[in-house]
Design a protein around this motif. Sequence first.
Motif, PDB file in Angstrom:
ATOM      1  N   GLY A 237       0.809  -1.216   0.000  1.00  0.00           N
ATOM      2  CA  GLY A 237       0.000   0.000   0.000  1.00  0.00           C
ATOM      3  C   GLY A 237       0.844   1.268   0.000  1.00  0.00           C
ATOM      4  N   PRO A 238       0.177   2.403  -0.119  1.00  0.00           N
ATOM      5  CA  PRO A 238       0.905   3.687  -0.201  1.00  0.00           C
ATOM      6  C   PRO A 238       1.517   4.075   1.141  1.00  0.00           C
ATOM      7  CG  PRO A 238      -1.447   4.093  -0.106  1.00  0.00           C
ATOM      8  CD  PRO A 238      -1.285   2.600  -0.218  1.00  0.00           C
ATOM      9  N   ASP A 239       2.721   4.661   1.089  1.00  0.00           N
ATOM     10  CA  ASP A 239       3.359   5.128   2.331  1.00  0.00           C
ATOM     11  C   ASP A 239       4.147   6.422   2.109  1.00  0.00           C
ATOM     12  OD1 ASP A 239       5.478   4.243   0.853  1.00  0.00           O
ATOM     13  OD2 ASP A 239       6.359   3.001   2.433  1.00  0.00           O
TER      14      ASP A 239
ATOM     15  N   ALA B 272       7.913   5.217   3.492  1.00  0.00           N
ATOM     16  CA  ALA B 272       7.822   4.676   4.862  1.00  0.00           C
ATOM     17  C   ALA B 272       7.160   5.675   5.807  1.00  0.00           C
ATOM     18  CB  ALA B 272       9.199   4.278   5.376  1.00  0.00           C
ATOM     19  N   ASP B 273       6.189   6.418   5.268  1.00  0.00           N
ATOM     20  CA  ASP B 273       5.420   7.384   6.069  1.00  0.00           C
ATOM     21  C   ASP B 273       6.293   8.445   6.725  1.00  0.00           C
ATOM     22  OD1 ASP B 273       3.207   5.953   5.396  1.00  0.00           O
ATOM     23  OD2 ASP B 273       3.070   4.862   7.295  1.00  0.00           O
ATOM     24  N   ARG B 274       7.388   8.815   6.079  1.00  0.00           N
ATOM     25  CA  ARG B 274       8.261   9.830   6.657  1.00  0.00           C
ATOM     26  C   ARG B 274       7.918  11.202   6.078  1.00  0.00           C
ATOM     27  NH1 ARG B 274      14.099   7.905   5.345  1.00  0.00           N
ATOM     28  NH2 ARG B 274      13.012   7.326   3.413  1.00  0.00           N
ATOM     29  N   TYR B 275       7.651  12.141   6.983  1.00  0.00           N
ATOM     30  CA  TYR B 275       7.322  13.495   6.572  1.00  0.00           C
ATOM     31  C   TYR B 275       8.606  14.315   6.436  1.00  0.00           C
ATOM     32  CZ  TYR B 275       2.308  12.879   7.412  1.00  0.00           C
ATOM     33  OH  TYR B 275       1.007  12.460   7.342  1.00  0.00           O
ATOM     34  N   GLY B 276       8.576  15.285   5.521  1.00  0.00           N
ATOM     35  CA  GLY B 276       9.730  16.146   5.353  1.00  0.00           C
ATOM     36  C   GLY B 276       9.881  17.129   6.508  1.00  0.00           C
TER      37      GLY B 276
END
Length: 391
Positions: free
Chosen positions: A33-35, A76-80
């Motif tokens: 799925g999307p991450d 991997a769901d990492r935000y900037g």
Amino acid sequence: MKFIDEARIEVVAGKGGNGAASFRREKFVPRGGPDGGDGGKGGSVYAVADENINTLVEYRFVKRYQAQHGEKGHGADRYGKGGDDIELRMPVGTVIVDTDTDELIADLTHHGQRVCLARGGKGGLGNIHFKTSTNRAPRQCTPGEQGEMRALKLELKVLADVGLLGMPNAGKSTFIRSVSAARPKVADYPFTTLHPNLGVVRMDDTKSFVIADIPGLIEGAADGAGLGHRFLKHLSRTGLLLHLVDVAPFDPDVDPVREARAIVEELRKFDEELFQKPRWLVLNKVDMLPDEERELTVSAFLEAYGWPKEQPDDRFGFDMNAPRVFVISALTGDGTRELTFAIQEYLEAWRAAEKAKAEAAAAEAAVLKPVPEAEPPRTPGLVIRPIASDE
């Protein structure tokens, strides 16, 4: 340090980072799925009032201020990471105006005041926000928003309670040295004051006021002659103006009455609002006159100038709006004590009147504020329930 009271700069906020379109890829996890994470927000530009700064000189050399951009999003769901904000330290009393729209952005009136000049852009959305029951592998993501960009004019207006007016060599700098701890340059030639000077007059441990001394005015100042017209704006925040006149000029061809009238006319040409401020007449350098000629010289000047007589006021002991006259010697200190006590008395009455005016305006605004109409009561509607097939 050179006194600089005007500057033009450009501030640019950071751009928001782009969102990421990514999918989870791990062993034994097919179709993860999307991450894709969101992008970080761009940094903003702030102005902060600092009482330890007295000039805008640093903004004469650096014209552009750019905040940091936000980082883009990652898998991997990492935000900037968000961009760092920047703070521009400015003197208390700085007025900030948008040069494109002439909009007043901020008026920094107290230490520590913080105002946003350009807001950073929002970060873009990653594809984790676009997952739905019918779109389980979204490839959509949004770019980050651009940060705000503004061209600004900075104008410093010193904060003072009392402003000094007068021709060059009228004794303004000597007066401020006599009543305060300020030590501006004093010499036996005109135009010794080249930039505003501030002096704090302490009456006791709890009472004090600030006097602003600006370069002397000359005839034609409103049209650009001399330096004084550039600094008249610093008197716009004051509550009282003191007009110092040299009643004992060295040059016998100099007419004190004509010079006093010239100052008032230049004030009128420059700004009508500043001209309407309460203004007291201070006749200086009486120590240069023989004792037997002082009273006669002062009376002759007041009669020729047409200065009105003082009218007492039961509330404050004097009429706040009526002009007053004082005879002093800034060099010897004669009459300066009485003048400073009168100034303190006036400022206390003026501050009380301004506070009452502000409270009255706030009360009137609260009364005139429209009250939202109450919504009419809702009647309960008819509820229809589906009938089960087995009923």
